[in-house]
Structures are given as structure tokens and as C-alpha cells.
Write a protein that holds these residues in place. Structure first.
Motif, short mmCIF file in Angstrom:
data_model
loop_
_atom_site.label_atom_id
_atom_site.label_comp_id
_atom_site.label_asym_id
_atom_site.label_seq_id
_atom_site.Cartn_x
_atom_site.Cartn_y
_atom_site.Cartn_z
N SER A 71 1.56 7.07 4.22
CA SER A 71 0.80 5.83 4.05
C SER A 71 1.44 4.67 4.82
N PHE A 99 0.82 -1.21 0.00
CA PHE A 99 0.00 0.00 0.00
C PHE A 99 0.86 1.27 0.00
N PRO A 100 1.88 1.38 0.86
CA PRO A 100 2.74 2.57 0.81
C PRO A 100 3.47 2.71 -0.53
N ALA A 128 0.98 3.99 -2.92
CA ALA A 128 0.71 5.39 -2.58
C ALA A 128 1.83 6.31 -3.06
N SER A 172 -3.45 5.23 4.12
CA SER A 172 -3.46 4.17 3.11
C SER A 172 -4.88 3.75 2.75
#
Length: 218
Positions: free
Chosen positions: A74, A29-30, A33, A81
Motif C-alpha cells: 500500500s 493509508f499504508p 492497510a 491503497s
């Protein structure tokens, strides 16, 4: 050369999200992002008169700053996130719809997709999202970004196409690319489903179990 590097980054990010987005969300997710922030910064530069996406000092500087800031935020907070990733995936999903329906790029459709993604993200913060929803979402959108990255790396498109939506036209007229995307989606969905049987928890629970931080305690 820059297009190849950017394409490989997008391809790797998309593949990671497709194959293990839910299972390794504190990492995927990061990363997703950060790539979103990269294009957000470059898009803001265009509002200040930068003609081409990710071309010129202003565009590159803003892209790097936004990628770093959003990526770090995030990684640190679940809420960032949970809101940003589904929203950006909504735009990707809307782009997929445009490709399948042979429609020209439309910010109205893309904006509608972002709004739907924002609603999903808001629900993920207020409550949570089930792993099945996350599996479908990450496999589909991850595959799409992976394919777009590969197209960029092999010079089927260039980075300026990403800024004006020409990618939808190129994919629609090159069936092998969306067939590859479909195959990758199925593989990602199967892999995440099989491995996810050991993690029958919601999005927030999975994030916390992996050591991710939150703005508020539950």
C-alpha cells in the motif's frame, strides 16, 4: 497486556485517519492497510482451526506477515491503497450502520459494505475520488476504529469480540462510546476540511503530489 497494545495501535491508527487521513494519505493509508492486513491474517488463521482471534502462533504469524506485506504494498502503490482502504472502510461503515440500527453483527451487511467500498476503490483507480468524499470517509471510519481501539485498551471489549462482532452490541448499549465517536468524527471532518482548503485536488493527485508511487503513469 496484548489487548492494550492492540487497542492503542488501533486507536492511534483510527485517530490518524480521522484527523489527517486525506491530508497525509501516503502515511495514513499504508498504516490503515497494515492494520487491515493484521486482522485479515488472523481471520485466515481462524479458517484453519484457530479458535480465537490473534491467539496462538499461527494466528500471530499470519497476522504479522499479512500486515507487513499489505502495508508495504500500500505504501508503494496507489492502486493497492485505493482499492484496499475503501473496501475495509466499507466494512467499518457497515458496522457503524449496525450499531446505529441496533442490529446484531451480520456478515451479509458487512459484505455489502465491503462491496460498496470496493466500488469506490475501483472508481478511485479508474478515475479518482473527490476530497470531500475522502474527508467524510476517513473521518467517519477513522473515528470508529479509534473508539473500538480505546474500548479494547480499557477492557470494555477483548480481541475475541472483534472477531465475532460483539463490539456492535457493546457500543449500542454504551451510548458514551458512540457519542465519543460522533464527536471525533465531527472534529476530524472540520480539521481536514479547514486544512484541505489548500489541497483542492483529487485522491490520485494528492497521492502523487506527496511522492507516492503508482503501478501506471497517468
Amino acid at each position: 497486556m496484548f489487548d492494550i497494545v492492540l487497542g492503542l495501535i488501533m486507536g492511534a491508527t483510527g485517530a490518524a485517519m480521522c484527523l489527517c487521513g486525506y491530508l497525509r494519505m501516503t502515511h495514513t493509508f499504508p498504516l490503515w492497510a497494515a492494520v487491515t492486513g493484521l486482522f485479515l491474517g488472523a481471520g485466515i488463521a481462524q479458517c484453519f482451526g484457530q479458535a480465537r482471534l490473534l491467539c496462538g502462533a499461527l494466528s500471530l504469524c499470519l497476522a504479522i506477515v499479512f500486515a507487513a506485506a499489505i502495508g508495504v504494498a500500500s505504501a508503494r502503490f496507489y492502486e493497492v491503497s485505493a482499492l484496499l482502504v475503501p473496501t475495509s472502510m466499507g466494512i467499518v461503515a457497515a458496522t457503524i450502520v449496525m450499531v446505529l440500527a441496533h442490529l446484531e453483527w451480520s456478515w451479509i451487511i458487512a459484505g455489502s459494505g465491503a462491496l460498496v467500498g470496493l466500488l469506490f476503490g475501483s472508481f478511485a483507480i479508474i478515475s479518482s475520488l473527490h476530497r470531500v468524499v475522502l474527508t467524510v470517509m476517513t473521518a467517519l471510519c477513522g473515528a470508529a476504529v479509534c473508539v473500538a481501539g480505546l474500548m479494547l485498551a480499557v477492557n470494555t471489549i477483548d480481541r475475541t469480540d472483534l472477531g465475532v462482532g460483539h463490539t456492535t452490541v457493546r457500543v449500542a448499549h454504551t451510548p458514551w462510546w458512540w457519542i465519543a465517536g460522533l464527536a471525533l468524527t465531527l472534529v476530524g471532518g472540520v480539521v481536514q476540511t479547514i486544512k484541505g482548503e489548500r489541497h483542492r485536488v483529487t485522491m490520485r493527485d494528492r497521492w502523487v503530489d506527496a511522492g507516492g508511487g503508482q503501478m501506471r503513469a497517468t
